[in-house]
Structures are given as C-alpha cells and as structure tokens.
Design a protein around this motif. Sequence first.
Motif, PDB file in Angstrom:
ATOM      1  N   UNK A 204       0.802  -1.216   0.000  1.00  0.00           N
ATOM      2  CA  UNK A 204       0.000   0.000   0.000  1.00  0.00           C
ATOM      3  C   UNK A 204       0.843   1.277   0.000  1.00  0.00           C
ATOM      4  N   UNK A 205       2.148   1.128   0.120  1.00  0.00           N
ATOM      5  CA  UNK A 205       3.059   2.278   0.150  1.00  0.00           C
ATOM      6  C   UNK A 205       2.632   3.297   1.208  1.00  0.00           C
ATOM      7  N   UNK A 206       2.360   2.741   2.399  1.00  0.00           N
ATOM      8  CA  UNK A 206       1.895   3.579   3.495  1.00  0.00           C
ATOM      9  C   UNK A 206       2.330   2.945   4.809  1.00  0.00           C
ATOM     10  N   UNK A 207       2.875   3.739   5.735  1.00  0.00           N
ATOM     11  CA  UNK A 207       3.321   3.161   7.012  1.00  0.00           C
ATOM     12  C   UNK A 207       2.155   2.815   7.932  1.00  0.00           C
ATOM     13  N   UNK A 208       2.332   1.805   8.738  1.00  0.00           N
ATOM     14  CA  UNK A 208       1.368   1.455   9.779  1.00  0.00           C
ATOM     15  C   UNK A 208       1.777   2.184  11.057  1.00  0.00           C
ATOM     16  N   UNK A 209       0.935   3.089  11.525  1.00  0.00           N
ATOM     17  CA  UNK A 209       1.245   3.822  12.750  1.00  0.00           C
ATOM     18  C   UNK A 209       1.029   2.949  13.972  1.00  0.00           C
TER      19      UNK A 209
END
Length: 268
Positions: A204-209
């Motif tokens: 997803x090219x998104x970090x998991x916070x």
Amino acid sequence: MAIIAMVSAKGSPGVSTAALACTLSWSRPTLLAECDPAGGDILAGYLSGLEIPPRGLLPLAVADLRGRAREEFPHQLVDLDAGDPGRRLVLPGITDPVQANTLRPTWERLATFFADLEHQDRGIDVIADCGRLTTSAAPWPLLHRADLILLVLRPATLRTISPALPAIAHLRRELTEHGRGPGALAMLTIGESTYPNRELEQRLQLPILASLPDDPRSAQVLSDGGRLRRNPELLRAAASIEPVASRTIAERRTRLSATAVPTEASNA
C-alpha cells in the motif's frame, strides 16, 4: 497534538469504534468530533441510554456562519467524564446525510476552529471521525488541515485490503494539491492481517502507525452502548496509540517548519 482525522475505504469499517476508543483512553483532553457526512452514531449507540437534548456539529456550523462558534461551542458538547469535566468530550454529528450539504460552506472555518482548540487554556486535541471516503461530501478542508490522517483498515482479506489502494491514491492527490503534503497519512489496522506488516506497508506504500486488536465484545459496547469490562484490551491498545501519534505529529511539524524557513528567507 492537534487534529487527528480517521477515515476508511469501502469494506473496512471500524473508524467510529477506533475514534471512540482513543477518546476514552487518551490522557490529554480530547474532543471526538463526529464529522462523518453519512451521520453520527454515538447518540444512537454508545450514549443511547442517556436522554441528551439535540446538539452537535450542525448547530455549531450554523453558529459559525453567524460568527458565534466560540460562544456556542460549549453548549454543543457531551461530556463523557463526570469525574474530570472537559477531559473527554464529544461533538455529535449530523443525524441525516442530507444535512451534509449544509456543512460544506463551513468546513474550512470549522477546521480552523478545531485547530485553535490546541492553544486554548486547557489544550484540546481533536479526533475527527470522518467516515468513509466513498461519499461525495467528505470533509476535505478538515482533512487538508489535519496533523495526522489515519486510514483505518481491517487487513483480514484481499477484499478488505484492495479498496484501500484507490483511497490512498485519492488522499495523496488531495493532500498534495490542497493540504500540507501526504506526509500526514498513515494506517491504523484492526485485527489480524493476511500479510505481515512490512509486506502490507510495501503493497500500500503507506506506514502502519499502530494496530488495534479485534475485540468484538468491547467494540459492541462502543457501538451500541452498555458497560465496558474493566481495563478491556481494546482500550489498552488505543491508549498506546497516543504517544506514537504525539511523536509523529511533533516530528512532522519540525520537518514542515524546517522546509518553510528557506522559502520565507528567499521572499525576504
């Protein structure tokens, strides 16, 4: 902190439950603002056992049009903590999706109003439940202004993960064109994932916070009302998000300040 917006893509519910869990468990004074254009749930759900007069986001928006938002704001809130008034607040949302059009002209000013709450005598952080992005009436000015945007995702199957791709792309375009850049965007996952976190982030090219457990018993109480068990797993996990979110926002603000200095110097 300041404004934390929570949104979801199609087929991945959990935004309202996650937002309420954070509001009930965070240590700082927190306002849960129900900004979902599909309508708020908390009065008919978690607070359904109480008789609460009509109040909330729509009257505040009307007051804002008259230049009276600050005076009217305290009268539109529900206090969730009788033992420490003002620490856990709720601004109920609209009761009919048709009312979403009434909010369109006011979102810009409401976003500014919410951001200013951080600097009041008792600084208040805002958790904005913005619902699904699939609606045509999403509160974009609020998302543009947010310090952190969490895409709430249940990564249980490919069916729940796939809708996140266009939602993330849409958010990135909006934040690049109208906001302060896509650096405010991250994921908040709920429950077990089909993929390891690193692989999900790459896909997803998104970090998991952060992640929340699948705690159906507590989630049902937060959705429909009732009594929470003592120290439930869901609220413990939600409490652990606060320092991570605070650090993330502080680091991003530092980066934004650093990049703004050369621009201001060059215009001097």
